[in-house]
Scaffold this active site. Structure first.
Site, PDB file in Angstrom:
ATOM      1  N   SER A 131       0.838  -1.192   0.000  1.00 25.22           N
ATOM      2  CA  SER A 131       0.000   0.000   0.000  1.00 25.22           C
ATOM      3  C   SER A 131       0.879   1.250   0.000  1.00 25.22           C
ATOM      4  O   SER A 131       1.877   1.303  -0.725  1.00 25.22           O
ATOM      5  CB  SER A 131      -0.962  -0.042   1.188  1.00 25.22           C
TER       6      SER A 131
ATOM      7  N   ASP B 173      -4.067  -3.782  -4.276  1.00 31.35           N
ATOM      8  CA  ASP B 173      -3.297  -3.779  -3.036  1.00 31.35           C
ATOM      9  C   ASP B 173      -2.753  -5.167  -2.731  1.00 31.35           C
ATOM     10  O   ASP B 173      -3.410  -6.175  -2.964  1.00 31.35           O
ATOM     11  CB  ASP B 173      -4.225  -3.317  -1.901  1.00 31.35           C
TER      12      ASP B 173
END
Length: 343
Positions: free
Chosen positions: A50, A192
């Site tokens: 992330s 992600d």
């Protein structure tokens, strides 16, 4: 915490950053403390998920001041356009939020010059993503390629690295997946790097790390929100928080099991020796060719840094507020100081 691995050729130190959006400011504070108070500490392996992927990238090329500036000098709208979310959903968009600001930010930060510095660096960088098509964790790297229970792909050029970082930021439903076409591979969409390796500790171990610093951005006890949830966005953000916390727990489970298993086996050997069993007999009892998962393993020191209380970044961690970000950086510095004192 100590776990065990095969004897490496040399000692390596890894920095493993979990995800968390604005909460990753906590990691910035911890890294700042390491640099200021332990200047000889070198991270040979950097793994990021992330917004932790961008921090890992800039740490790999030693541009830590820029990392702090990005987090403290920008607000949510500088990364995401959160207006018209429901209208975007009604129009069959792939996400609630518009990520054009994030694209511009990543393109401005990951320049050709910085890309070349990364690709010639001795440090290994791994950016965590996940393929929607295959479900596999895919790490984009500056040096390595390979396959295991996950895939490692060396970034072929500047744009692929940029795409990988944006993909690592991407929270499904909130942000659109990123298409990356790799050599001799069909098109894939990446999101992600959550999934089974949210904070990729196993990857660091597999790459030969002997000392691992893991920075997670949620406390052990999940945050409570005593409110009635009345809209889709709040429910999605709350669910995302649960996933982050649960994935962090799963990431640390493997090293913990290794540690406990080794301690258990060593305790048995000591008891057998105390009972008068000869060393040769003890060795023969544990010499089972088809089942020796800990043979040749070596102690790994793992230090986990995480906040004691929830960080102020809103549900889902997607609220970049200058004052709150600075407080999170301070919290990371304090936690790093505490962890180093306890070594």
């Amino acid at each position: 915490m100590n776990v065990y691995m095969k004897e490496p050729n040399m000692t390596k130190t890894a920095l493993v950053l979990g995800g968390g959006g604005a909460r990753c400011a906590f990691a910035i504070g911890a890294i700042q403390y390491f640099r200021q108070h332990h200047p000889d500490m070198r991270f040979d392996i950097l793994c990021g998920t992330s917004s932790g992927s961008l921090i890992a990238f800039l740490t790999a090329i030693e541009e830590n001041e820029l990392t702090e500036k990005i987090f403290t000098a920008n607000v949510t709208q500088d990364f995401l356009s959160t207006s018209h979310a429901i209208q975007r959903l009604a129009n069959n968009n792939l996400s609630l939020y518009n990520i054009v600001p994030l694209l511009h930010k990543v393109n401005a930060v990951i320049t050709e010059e910085r890309f070349q510095r990364l690709m010639t660096a001795e440090r290994e960088l791994f950016i965590a993503t996940r393929s929607l098509q295959t479900g596999r964790s895919v790490y984009f790297s500056n040096q390595a390629s390979g396959e295991s229970t996950y895939d490692i792909r060396k970034a072929s050029d500047l744009n692929e690295l940029r795409d990988a970082v944006v993909a690592s930021f991407t929270q499904p439903a909130f942000m659109p997946p990123v298409e990356i076409t790799m050599s001799n591979q069909p098109m894939q969409q990446f999101i992600d790097g959550g999934g089974p390796l949210y904070a990729p500790v196993k990857l660091a171990i597999d790459r030969g790390a002997t000392d691992i610093y893991v920075i997670l951005h949620t406390p052990a006890a999940p945050e409570q929100y005593p409110i009635q949830f009345k809209n889709l966005v709040d429910v999605l953000e709350r669910t995302m928080d649960w996933s982050t916390i649960n994935l962090a727990v799963n990431d640390m489970a493997l090293p913990l099991v290794y540690n406990q298993s080794i301690q258990y086996l060593e305790a048995i050997k000591l008891k057998l020796a105390a009972a008068g069993v000869s060393p040769d007999t003890i060795a023969a009892c544990f010499n089972i060719p088809e089942a020796r998962p800990f043979e040749g393993k070596k102690v790994i020191n793992i230090r986990v840094l995480r906040p004691d209380t929830p960080l102020d970044a809103g549900m889902g961690g997607m609220e970049f507020i200058n004052r709150a970000v600075k407080l999170m950086i301070q919290a990371g510095e304090w936690k790093a100081a505490q962890a180093m004192e306890q070594r």
